[in-house]
Design a protein around this motif. Structure first.
Motif, mmCIF file in Angstrom:
data_model
loop_
_atom_site.group_PDB
_atom_site.id
_atom_site.type_symbol
_atom_site.label_atom_id
_atom_site.label_comp_id
_atom_site.label_asym_id
_atom_site.label_seq_id
_atom_site.Cartn_x
_atom_site.Cartn_y
_atom_site.Cartn_z
ATOM 1 N N LEU A 187 3.814 -7.898 -0.334
ATOM 2 C CA LEU A 187 5.105 -7.347 0.070
ATOM 3 C C LEU A 187 6.144 -7.648 -1.003
ATOM 4 O O LEU A 187 6.374 -8.797 -1.375
ATOM 5 N N GLN A 242 0.180 -4.160 -5.750
ATOM 6 C CA GLN A 242 -1.216 -4.587 -5.688
ATOM 7 C C GLN A 242 -1.819 -4.654 -7.082
ATOM 8 O O GLN A 242 -1.815 -3.668 -7.826
ATOM 9 N N TYR A 266 4.852 -2.293 -1.457
ATOM 10 C CA TYR A 266 3.852 -3.303 -1.772
ATOM 11 C C TYR A 266 3.393 -3.142 -3.216
ATOM 12 O O TYR A 266 3.318 -2.024 -3.733
ATOM 13 N N LYS A 324 -6.904 -7.811 -5.762
ATOM 14 C CA LYS A 324 -6.021 -8.584 -4.880
ATOM 15 C C LYS A 324 -5.574 -7.713 -3.707
ATOM 16 O O LYS A 324 -5.661 -6.490 -3.743
ATOM 17 N N GLY A 325 -5.063 -8.383 -2.676
ATOM 18 C CA GLY A 325 -4.482 -7.633 -1.576
ATOM 19 C C GLY A 325 -3.060 -7.206 -1.904
ATOM 20 O O GLY A 325 -2.433 -7.749 -2.813
ATOM 21 N N PRO A 326 -2.537 -6.216 -1.176
ATOM 22 C CA PRO A 326 -1.140 -5.804 -1.399
ATOM 23 C C PRO A 326 -0.188 -6.950 -1.090
ATOM 24 O O PRO A 326 -0.372 -7.672 -0.106
#
Lengths: 114, 113
Positions: B46, B38, B36, B42-44
């Motif tokens: 994929l 990041q 991931y 922000k969110g991780p």
């Protein structure tokens, strides 16, 4: 299509207050996960839903933490009587199939307990 | 046995260079290994993932190398760009009821122009 959304993006709570964090997963995704990410660390698993069933809550740190997904879509993570150690980013992720492993994360809710 | 160990903690690479991040695990039941990316706030996201039946997977500038016998896997970013500057997390999961991800501690990558 829209990704995973979370609200609020930021939450400041006084110690002892209850908070509710919302997650809207990707439409049609069966699996939903909650993770907690402390500053400078990797996310840590909290709980897992398959549709409306909570199949794993082994990561919830205490009985002050409660999660639900009553209709198999939107989920809410509730923290009662917040403590300073609850300050973290709470991440929601969804996955299209049960047992997929492929998880898509929302932007997170940053919770600060003062 | 549930841990995934990640190194280095931070990495500085020149633009155009190769960034290499390594992870090791103990639990042989793990059967899915994603990476991931990041960015701050922000969110991780994929990036790329591999299963243990293959030793390498390439998607664009990103390659995962997987060594099942050594229980190690790594992410290679070719032709690194300043826009690649972010925190990278390896993770692992295994089949069963949950498929929860176990994350490494992260690598902060800075690509200098």
């Amino acid at each position: 299509g829209a990704g995973v959304s979370q609200s609020p993006r930021y939450k400041v709570a006084k110690r002892g207050q209850d908070v509710a964090l919302r997650c809207d997963p990707i439409s049609g995704h069966v699996s939903l996960f909650w993770y907690q990410q402390a500053l400078g660390q990797g996310p840590e698993f909290l709980t897992y839903f398959q549709n409306e069933a909570q199949l794993d809550k082994s990561g919830l740190p205490s009985d002050r933490f409660f999660a639900e997904r009553p209709e198999g879509s939107v989920s809410t993570l509730k923290i009662q009587r917040t403590q300073q150690e609850d300050s973290a980013v709470y991440l929601c992720a969804s996955s299209p199939r049960a047992g997929s492993g492929e998880q898509y994360f929302g932007p997170g809710t940053r919770l600060t307990v003062t | 046995q549930q841990q995934v160990k990640q190194s280095p903690q931070s990495l500085i690479v020149q633009k155009g260079g190769i960034s290499i991040i390594n992870c090791a695990y103990e639990n042989t039941a793990f059967d899915y290994f994603p990476w991931y990316q990041q960015f701050p706030g922000k969110g991780p996201a994929l990036l790329i993932a591999i299963r243990p039946d293959v030793s390498e997977k390439k998607e664009g500038r990103f390659t995962i190398s997987f060594n099942k016998s050594a229980k190690q896997f790594s992410l290679h970013i070719m032709d690194s760009q300043p826009g690649d500057s972010a925190t990278y997390f390896c993770a692992a999961s295994w089949g069963g009821a949950t498929n929860k991800l176990i994350f490494g501690t992260g690598t902060l990558l800075a690509v200098q122009p």
